[in-house]
Design a protein around this motif. Structure first.
Motif, PDB file in Angstrom:
ATOM      1  N   LEU A 202       0.837  -1.194   0.000  1.00  0.00           N
ATOM      2  CA  LEU A 202       0.000   0.000   0.000  1.00  0.00           C
ATOM      3  C   LEU A 202       0.871   1.244   0.000  1.00  0.00           C
ATOM      4  CD1 LEU A 202      -2.632  -1.021   2.701  1.00  0.00           C
ATOM      5  CD2 LEU A 202      -2.686  -1.443   0.246  1.00  0.00           C
TER       6      LEU A 202
ATOM      7  N   ALA B 234      -3.062  -0.645  -5.168  1.00  0.00           N
ATOM      8  CA  ALA B 234      -1.851  -1.078  -4.470  1.00  0.00           C
ATOM      9  C   ALA B 234      -0.936  -1.834  -5.423  1.00  0.00           C
ATOM     10  CB  ALA B 234      -2.225  -1.963  -3.284  1.00  0.00           C
TER      11      ALA B 234
ATOM     12  N   PHE C 167      -7.548  -4.991  -2.357  1.00  0.00           N
ATOM     13  CA  PHE C 167      -7.387  -3.853  -1.455  1.00  0.00           C
ATOM     14  C   PHE C 167      -8.612  -3.709  -0.565  1.00  0.00           C
ATOM     15  CE2 PHE C 167      -8.482   0.568  -0.572  1.00  0.00           C
ATOM     16  CZ  PHE C 167      -7.350   1.028   0.068  1.00  0.00           C
TER      17      PHE C 167
END
Length: 199
Positions: A66, A86, A108
């Motif tokens: 991330l 990400a 994500f």
């Protein structure tokens, strides 16, 4: 005639509990450790401390990297700027993890449903805001957990004059390097001329 009494509930025996526990352990033990996804996470910076988080979401040390960024568009506040795109983490269980490519957004959103992940992100965003904007108050904003919740936050517009060096400033720097005296004309017309209109 008296109504029949219900039969007393029987508590499971210790042997039955042990048998159930052994069956569950054998089922999870059938999958090699290298092929099991785990919930590990650790700070993995991009450019500065606290601006990246690695999450284990797939087997063999794969997961999400991330990228954390801050939003300071509101006066006096610093908040998370969410980015569901990400990077794909590789070698997360090795000594030198890396990331490349892009992971699906659904992965994500699934990660954001984990309370431990949100707690870690809140700690990191608070530290990141303290580094980048210590004079502002940190305000936590919950991450999006599905595509419908994601509202992209725009970045402030960069004007053309912010990208072009001021010619007068360049001339003054050259004169200072050469040891030449500055004249009043060197400080006139600070703003660069607007670009010529196209044909």
């Amino acid at each position: 005639m008296p109504s029949p009494q219900p039969a007393p509930l029987r508590r499971p025996s210790a042997l039955a509990i042990l048998t159930l526990a052994a069956a569950l352990a054998s089922l999870t033990g059938c999958v090699p450790a290298a092929e099991r996804a785990s919930g590990w996470m650790f700070v993995l910076p991009r450019h500065q401390p606290n601006d990246g988080l690695a999450l284990g979401t797939r087997p063999a040390g794969e997961g999400l990297h991330l990228w954390l960024d801050t939003d300071t568009s509101e006066a006096g506040r610093c908040s998370p700027r969410w980015n569901p795109d990400a990077a794909r983490l590789q070698g997360g269980t090795s000594a030198s993890p890396s990331s490349a490519g892009r992971a699906p957004r659904q992965e994500f959103y699934a990660a954001m449903a984990r309370g431990a992940v949100r707690w870690q992100l809140q700690r990191q965003f608070a530290a990141l805001c303290q580094q980048r904007a210590p004079e502002r108050r940190f305000v936590w904003k919950e991450p999006p957990r599905r595509a419908a919740d994601f509202q992209p936050t725009g970045y402030p517009m960069v004007e053309e004059r912010n990208l072009i060096s001021n010619p007068k400033a360049v001339l003054r720097a050259e004169k200072r390097l050469l040891g030449q005296p500055l004249t009043p004309e060197d400080f006139q017309n600070e703003e660069p001329a607007p670009p010529a209109p196209g044909p």
